[in-house]
Design a protein around this motif. Structure first.
Motif, PDB file in Angstrom:
ATOM      1  N   GLU A  58       6.050 -13.671   1.030  1.00 18.12           N
ATOM      2  CA  GLU A  58       5.275 -12.548   1.579  1.00 18.12           C
ATOM      3  C   GLU A  58       4.187 -13.018   2.547  1.00 18.12           C
ATOM      4  O   GLU A  58       3.949 -12.399   3.574  1.00 18.12           O
ATOM      5  N   GLU A  59       3.518 -14.104   2.214  1.00 20.44           N
ATOM      6  CA  GLU A  59       2.355 -14.522   3.006  1.00 20.44           C
ATOM      7  C   GLU A  59       2.711 -15.498   4.119  1.00 20.44           C
ATOM      8  O   GLU A  59       2.008 -15.577   5.128  1.00 20.44           O
ATOM      9  N   GLY A  97       2.902 -13.527   7.344  1.00 19.88           N
ATOM     10  CA  GLY A  97       3.132 -12.233   6.723  1.00 19.88           C
ATOM     11  C   GLY A  97       1.927 -11.323   6.954  1.00 19.88           C
ATOM     12  O   GLY A  97       0.932 -11.731   7.556  1.00 19.88           O
ATOM     13  N   PRO A  98       1.993 -10.064   6.466  1.00 22.04           N
ATOM     14  CA  PRO A  98       0.941  -9.091   6.771  1.00 22.04           C
ATOM     15  C   PRO A  98      -0.452  -9.475   6.268  1.00 22.04           C
ATOM     16  O   PRO A  98      -1.443  -9.000   6.826  1.00 22.04           O
ATOM     17  N   GLU A  99      -0.559 -10.336   5.286  1.00 22.32           N
ATOM     18  CA  GLU A  99      -1.878 -10.721   4.766  1.00 22.32           C
ATOM     19  C   GLU A  99      -2.397 -12.021   5.386  1.00 22.32           C
ATOM     20  O   GLU A  99      -3.432 -12.531   4.975  1.00 22.32           O
TER      21      GLU A  99
END
Lengths: 162, 162
Positions: A58-59, A97-99
């Motif tokens: 994710e990151e 990723g989005p973060e």
């Protein structure tokens, strides 16, 4: 915000590709703009290893094989337990990723030690490189009892109670 | 009841005194009347080791020194992670705390294997005795994906969702 009576698990990994390790510059508070290993809250229904691999994807958009246990950090003031694994990237691709604002592969000499997001990240990376230099894969415990962050204004007040 | 999005930590230990280990017969549901090592939910403000020692005192009135890491069990259906340590009783006294009907010291041959409360307890004890016989202190991972209990009626429904 739910006030938990019990600590939450934060799972992460030090992911290696050809001798360098994956670091993410945080795009979100707390500690936006500072560097961390991929890590985040474990979710229901997953194992420790699955949570660490999911957070890495994710990151940092990186696929990893989770390896040995590296660090178990009781972050008592934040009501968290951080569990960090060693990991191996299974292909060279990665990204933000989005973060994350930025993601990169760093050699030990190039790690931005003064700009790490959390003390548990520094603890994890110091032990990682020391073990790697010694040719061993131990696990390490730490207790962090209060914030040691550089910019105390960024500490979320809900996390330093108690 | 709060429905957590994140797993809770259950901390426990295998506490040894002169070669025998401490087991508690549960006075509360789930699995009342079945045997377990001292273990319970970690609370805010304590370390992993402190939580394991506190639970041992609360359930078995026994004082221990926490030793090496023994087991990390992702109990995915129950939204829990069980972390078990080896421990050494520092004095011979013990007794039944409010959540125990009985507490005793058991040799490996006398463990009530068919009356253990949870699969994670059996996993922990099997690894404990195998390591002890081999003269090592490893740590062991397991994933338990569904209940394996003998009496399924005693499973609390809130804990088997998801």
């Amino acid at each position: 915000m739910v006030h938990y009576k019990n600590p939450l698990l934060v799972l992460g990994c030090v992911a290696e590709w050809q001798g360098r390790i994956l670091l993410c510059r945080r795009a979100i508070e707390p500690r936006r703009g500072y560097w961390t290993v991929p890590a985040g809250f474990m979710e229901n229904g997953e194992t420790l290893q699955h949570a660490a691999a999911r957070e890495c994807y994710e990151e940092a958009l990186a696929e990893v094989e989770i390896g040995s246990l590296l660090a178990l950090v009781s972050v008592t003031h934040a009501h968290q337990v951080h569990v960090m694994f060693r990991a191996r990237m299974t292909r060279s691709e990665f990204g933000a990723g989005p973060e994350s604002e930025a993601v990169g592969l760093y050699s030990e000499a190039d790690v931005p030690w003064a700009e790490l997001a959390f003390p548990s990240v520094e603890f994890t990376l110091r032990r990682y490189f020391a073990d790697r230099a010694a040719g061993r894969e131990d696990h390490h415990f730490a207790e962090l009892t209060r914030p040691l962050w550089h910019n105390e204004k960024s500490i979320p007040t809900a996390k330093v109670e108690g």
